[in-house]
Motif scaffolding. Structure first.
Motif, PDB file in Angstrom:
ATOM      1  N   VAL A  40     -16.952   3.602 -32.395  1.00  0.00           N
ATOM      2  CA  VAL A  40     -15.901   3.294 -33.553  1.00  0.00           C
ATOM      3  C   VAL A  40     -16.430   1.973 -34.232  1.00  0.00           C
ATOM      4  O   VAL A  40     -16.285   0.853 -33.229  1.00  0.00           O
ATOM      5  CB  VAL A  40     -14.461   3.200 -33.118  1.00  0.00           C
ATOM      6  CG1 VAL A  40     -13.618   3.226 -34.303  1.00  0.00           C
ATOM      7  CG2 VAL A  40     -14.068   4.526 -32.466  1.00  0.00           C
ATOM      8  N   LEU A  46      -9.816   6.007 -37.138  1.00  0.00           N
ATOM      9  CA  LEU A  46     -10.144   7.357 -36.494  1.00  0.00           C
ATOM     10  C   LEU A  46      -8.955   8.108 -36.237  1.00  0.00           C
ATOM     11  O   LEU A  46      -8.143   7.851 -35.444  1.00  0.00           O
ATOM     12  CB  LEU A  46     -11.166   6.951 -35.410  1.00  0.00           C
ATOM     13  CG  LEU A  46     -11.519   7.927 -34.613  1.00  0.00           C
ATOM     14  CD1 LEU A  46     -12.717   8.906 -35.080  1.00  0.00           C
ATOM     15  CD2 LEU A  46     -11.932   7.530 -33.104  1.00  0.00           C
ATOM     16  N   CYS A 217      -7.377   9.953 -42.559  1.00  0.00           N
ATOM     17  CA  CYS A 217      -8.564   9.809 -41.617  1.00  0.00           C
ATOM     18  C   CYS A 217      -9.683  10.427 -42.356  1.00  0.00           C
ATOM     19  O   CYS A 217      -9.746  11.704 -42.591  1.00  0.00           O
ATOM     20  CB  CYS A 217      -8.528  10.403 -40.286  1.00  0.00           C
ATOM     21  SG  CYS A 217      -6.946   9.658 -39.434  1.00  0.00           S
ATOM     22  N   ARG A 219     -12.462  10.327 -40.787  1.00  0.00           N
ATOM     23  CA  ARG A 219     -13.482  10.673 -39.363  1.00  0.00           C
ATOM     24  C   ARG A 219     -12.385  11.323 -38.544  1.00  0.00           C
ATOM     25  O   ARG A 219     -11.351  10.957 -38.273  1.00  0.00           O
ATOM     26  CB  ARG A 219     -14.178   9.757 -39.001  1.00  0.00           C
ATOM     27  CG  ARG A 219     -14.769  10.011 -37.592  1.00  0.00           C
ATOM     28  CD  ARG A 219     -15.757   8.952 -37.205  1.00  0.00           C
ATOM     29  NE  ARG A 219     -16.209   9.292 -35.712  1.00  0.00           N
ATOM     30  CZ  ARG A 219     -16.624   8.396 -34.988  1.00  0.00           C
ATOM     31  NH1 ARG A 219     -16.369   7.051 -35.372  1.00  0.00           N
ATOM     32  NH2 ARG A 219     -17.248   8.678 -33.790  1.00  0.00           N
TER      33      ARG A 219
END
Length: 319
Positions: A40, A46, A217, A219
């Motif tokens: 990350v 995330l 988000c 991702r």
């Protein structure tokens, strides 16, 4: 981009005993997290999701130093969480659903003041961060209220503020919107979107509310049975599981049962044939409209985007 969180073959095993007879028990090892590789980067928001028991919270607890890994490596802000837990605590913020870091009998403002001393935050920095949180989370109306008298939504806004007052580099959120009403959810989502836009705090968000994931988000990491089964964007998830857009048409005359639509399929016919739901497979909404215009008496038409709930449910079922 700088890697703020990095795991390699991370695993966590638990020993479970179950009865095999009146007086006997058998020992079994269960892998809650089974070889997770994850990176990350700085400023990333995330989404980390999975069904109950998939290993989400266990992963977060290893990242924050609450649990020791059974194998593999984990690094957060350049530190190894368990042996360097005290140092790491100054660089991360944590909000775990039902766990509170606020003083139950004190007004919310006094909890914030005490946390300034706990983390040794300079008064000017603390005041600036609190001012920003007060504006974005609308805290002023209940700053003088004892924590025990706050509603769930008010307390969650207080928990988010408390987790950010010392200026952490990483914020771990475990189900921050669970049980909140619509207005409280909007406040929390808006705050996290603002935090993401600033780009100075990395956020790891676990939630069962997939609307949070879609709105916040870029991702998404999906974990199931302790293993990562998807790591990418929401759009990539839809593509991998062939999510389909749907067109809902309202008609002036009943739908002709023998009508063939190349690249599309009829999913549902309702209202005596006057409302039809069509799934797009290998065609576009514009192409479908062109075919329908000369074949049926159209009154209205709407396009529905694929819902993330559907594709996640199919992913879990497939696993």
């Amino acid at each position: 981009m700088t890697a703020v969180i990095k795991t390699s073959a991370l695993r966590k095993d638990f020993t479970v005993w179950h009865k095999t007879g009146r007086l006997r028990r058998q020992r079994r090892v269960v892998s809650a997290v089974d070889g997770v590789d994850l990176t990350v980067t700085e400023g990333e928001l995330l989404g980390y999701i999975g069904p109950n028991g998939a290993g989400k919270s266990t992963t977060l607890k290893m990242m924050t130093g609450i649990l020791s890994p059974s194998g593999g490596q984990v690094s957060v802000c350049g530190l190894t969480p368990v042996p360097q837990r005290t140092t790491l605590a100054l660089r991360i913020g944590v909000v775990f659903g039902q766990r509170s870091q606020l003083w139950w009998d004190l007004p919310l403002s006094e909890s914030f003041s005490l946390l300034r001393h706990v983390y040794r935050v300079p008064a000017a920095d603390h005041a600036a961060r609190l001012r920003r949180c007060r504006e974005l989370l609308d805290l002023d109306a209940f700053l003088a209220t004892p924590v025990r008298q706050l509603s769930l939504g008010q307390r969650m806004r207080g928990e988010l503020t408390a987790a950010l007052l010392h200026g952490p580099k990483v914020l771990f959120l475990d189900e921050p919107t669970i049980g909140l009403d619509v207005l409280s959810k909007q406040a929390v989502r808006g705050f996290l979107a603002e935090l993401d836009a600033r780009g100075d705090t990395t956020v790891v968000l676990t939630t069962h509310d997939l609307a949070d994931i879609e709105k916040l988000c870029r991702r998404l990491v999906v974990i199931d049975h302790g293993r990562v089964v998807h790591d990418g964007t929401v759009a990539q998830l839809h593509a991998a599981y062939r999510s389909r857009r749907r067109v809902v048409v309202d008609l002036d005359a009943p739908w002709p049962a023998d009508l063939v639509l190349p690249g599309a399929s009829v999913e549902r016919v309702e209202a005596d044939g006057l409302r039809v739901t069509i799934a797009l497979e290998d065609t576009t909404a514009g192409e479908l409209l062109g075919r329908l215009a000369g074949s049926v008496a159209l009154r209205d038409l709407s396009v529905r985007e694929p819902e993330i709930d559907d594709v996640i449910a199919r992913l879990y079922a497939g696993r």
